[in-house]
Design an enzyme around this catalytic site. Structure first.
Site, PDB file in Angstrom:
ATOM      1  N   HIS A  41      43.574  40.954  42.882  1.00 47.54           N
ATOM      2  CA  HIS A  41      43.042  40.083  41.817  1.00 47.54           C
ATOM      3  C   HIS A  41      44.034  40.126  40.647  1.00 47.54           C
ATOM      4  O   HIS A  41      43.752  40.708  39.596  1.00 47.54           O
ATOM      5  CB  HIS A  41      41.656  40.588  41.399  1.00 47.54           C
TER       6      HIS A  41
ATOM      7  N   ARG B 114      40.689  31.087  45.361  1.00 44.14           N
ATOM      8  CA  ARG B 114      39.911  32.327  45.552  1.00 44.14           C
ATOM      9  C   ARG B 114      39.407  32.307  46.975  1.00 44.14           C
ATOM     10  O   ARG B 114      38.605  31.447  47.353  1.00 44.14           O
ATOM     11  CB  ARG B 114      38.741  32.378  44.551  1.00 44.14           C
TER      12      ARG B 114
ATOM     13  N   CYS C  30      35.709  44.341  35.174  1.00 43.82           N
ATOM     14  CA  CYS C  30      36.101  42.941  35.366  1.00 43.82           C
ATOM     15  C   CYS C  30      34.915  41.996  35.291  1.00 43.82           C
ATOM     16  O   CYS C  30      35.093  40.813  35.028  1.00 43.82           O
ATOM     17  CB  CYS C  30      36.819  42.793  36.701  1.00 43.82           C
TER      18      CYS C  30
ATOM     19  N   ARG D  32      41.047  36.472  30.057  1.00 42.04           N
ATOM     20  CA  ARG D  32      41.358  35.770  31.313  1.00 42.04           C
ATOM     21  C   ARG D  32      41.921  34.387  30.999  1.00 42.04           C
ATOM     22  O   ARG D  32      42.876  33.937  31.609  1.00 42.04           O
ATOM     23  CB  ARG D  32      40.098  35.632  32.182  1.00 42.04           C
TER      24      ARG D  32
ATOM     25  N   ASP E  66      34.391  48.900  38.875  1.00 43.60           N
ATOM     26  CA  ASP E  66      34.030  47.603  39.454  1.00 43.60           C
ATOM     27  C   ASP E  66      32.836  47.849  40.380  1.00 43.60           C
ATOM     28  O   ASP E  66      32.502  49.005  40.698  1.00 43.60           O
ATOM     29  CB  ASP E  66      35.241  47.032  40.223  1.00 43.60           C
TER      30      ASP E  66
ATOM     31  N   GLN F 295      43.202  38.963  36.923  1.00 42.57           N
ATOM     32  CA  GLN F 295      42.332  39.914  36.230  1.00 42.57           C
ATOM     33  C   GLN F 295      43.158  41.054  35.637  1.00 42.57           C
ATOM     34  O   GLN F 295      43.015  41.404  34.467  1.00 42.57           O
ATOM     35  CB  GLN F 295      41.303  40.474  37.234  1.00 42.57           C
TER      36      GLN F 295
HETATM   37  N1  NVA Z   1      35.613  43.413  43.516  1.00 49.90           N
HETATM   38  C1  NVA Z   1      34.831  42.279  43.066  1.00 49.90           C
HETATM   39  C2  NVA Z   1      35.494  41.617  41.909  1.00 49.90           C
HETATM   40  C3  NVA Z   1      34.786  40.423  41.355  1.00 49.90           C
HETATM   41  C4  NVA Z   1      35.521  39.777  40.228  1.00 49.90           C
HETATM   42  C5  NVA Z   1      34.646  41.319  44.237  1.00 49.90           C
HETATM   43  O1  NVA Z   1      35.614  41.087  44.956  1.00 49.90           O
HETATM   44  O2  NVA Z   1      33.548  40.806  44.413  1.00 49.90           O
HETATM   45  N1   CP Z   2      36.112  38.921  36.971  1.00 48.22           N
HETATM   46  C1   CP Z   2      36.022  37.771  37.668  1.00 48.22           C
HETATM   47  O1   CP Z   2      36.943  37.339  38.356  1.00 48.22           O
HETATM   48  O2   CP Z   2      34.833  37.134  37.509  1.00 48.22           O
HETATM   49  P1   CP Z   2      34.298  35.885  38.342  1.00 48.22           P
HETATM   50  O3   CP Z   2      33.979  36.375  39.727  1.00 48.22           O
HETATM   51  O4   CP Z   2      33.061  35.444  37.584  1.00 48.22           O
HETATM   52  O5   CP Z   2      35.345  34.820  38.365  1.00 48.22           O
END
Ligand code: NVA
Ligand code: CP
Length: 301
Positions: free
Chosen positions: A128, A101, A259, A287, A219, A131
């Protein structure tokens, strides 16, 4: 499948169908997969926070007979400037798969390029994929056949929106995205989805996007790394909250998806987020099942 899962665009339609079938079986018959990745190790690099992704991968690899290794970029040399190419090469000598990540999408691309083991994108600023694949599983559980369904996404044209659009393209679902001007999806990526034959509608009207939709998705307005833009974004996204009045414009059987983490009172009302149409916790659970399927397909040998 390719060596890596970096984006859903790089998967074939058949890969997505196969992952959905496998994830369904993994969920129904977990005991059959207890030794699927026996003795294997997944390195999990995190430049950003995570609840669902970390826990689902770590528990998932454990349930497949392997071990997850949590590597915060603050703790490994990557955070002090060691090149990604060296990190990927060294990890590839010791582990069987890498989940990452990162902020920059290029970082996951580079890990995949320089790593000789499978690399799985656990979220970048651009995509992502895990997800969106898990979300297809959740939609399938509710509606059965995915082809012909419509997903409406209301909010920031961000990483999650990009992957949902590509996921819909791979299974014959229509995708409508309502975003304020300046917060739309990447135009080149939309063109790529359309070139696959996908129906993608972009609009500034949440009501137009949601009309007749089977899935209403949103989101956060400010993603990880955009915290300083919170106030500016709150102003830009006025009128883009998914509330009960908006849900009523969707199909009567529509589900609400997010998500997570969610900001109740911003992108979604508490009434919808915690209401009877919401499937947010099924999404979170799936997930793990979907990622077990992804790891089995990429790491089995
Ligand atoms: N769009 C959000 C998704 C988190 C799972 C982010 O990137 O923070
Ligand atoms: N939806 C998701 O990826 O959650 P986290 O940021 O908690 O991993």
């Amino acid at each position: 499948m390719n060596k890596d899962l970096v984006t859903i665009y790089e998967l074939e339609d058949a890969d997505v169908a196969d992952l959905l079938a496998l994830a369904k079986d993994v969920k129904a018959n977990p005991a059959n997969y207890r030794t699927a990745l026996s003795g294997q190790t997944l390195a999990m690099i995190f430049e950003k926070s995570s609840t669902r992704t970390r826990v689902s991968f770590e528990v998932g690899i454990h349930q497949l007979g392997g071990t997850g290794l949590f590597l915060s970029s603050r703790d490994i040399q990557l955070g002090r400037g060691e090149p990604l190419s060296d990190t990927a090469a060294v990890l590839s000598r010791m582990v069987d798969g890498i989940m990452a990540r990162t902020f920059s999408h290029q970082s996951v691309e580079d890990l995949a390029r320089f790593g000789t083991v499978p690399v799985i994108n656990g979220l970048t600023d651009f995509n992502h994929p895990c997800q969106a694949l898990a979300d297809l599983q959740t939609v399938q559980e509710r509606f059965g056949d995915l082809a012909g369904l419509k997903m409406a996404y209301v909010g920031d044209g961000n990483n999650v929106a990009h992957s949902l659009m590509m996921a819909c393209a791979r299974v014959g679902m229509a995708f409508a995205c309502a975003s304020p001007e300046g917060y739309r999806m990447d135009a080149d990526y939309v063109a790529k989805a359309r070139a696959l034959g996908a129906t993608v509608v972009e609009t500034a009207s949440p009501a137009e996007a949601v009309a007749g939709a089977h899935v209403v998705y949103t989101d956060v307005w400010a993603s990880m790394g955009q915290e300083a833009e919170q106030k500016k974004r709150e102003a830009a996204f006025v009128g883009f909250q998914v509330d009960q009045a908006l849900m009523e414009k969707a199909d009567p059987k529509a589900i609400f998806m997010h998500c997570l983490p969610a900001h109740r009172g911003e992108e979604v009302s508490a009434e919808v987020c915690d209401g009877p149409q919401s499937v947010i916790y099924d999404q979170a659970e799936n997930r793990m099942h979907m990622q077990k399927a992804i790891m089995i397909r990429l790491m089995s040998r």
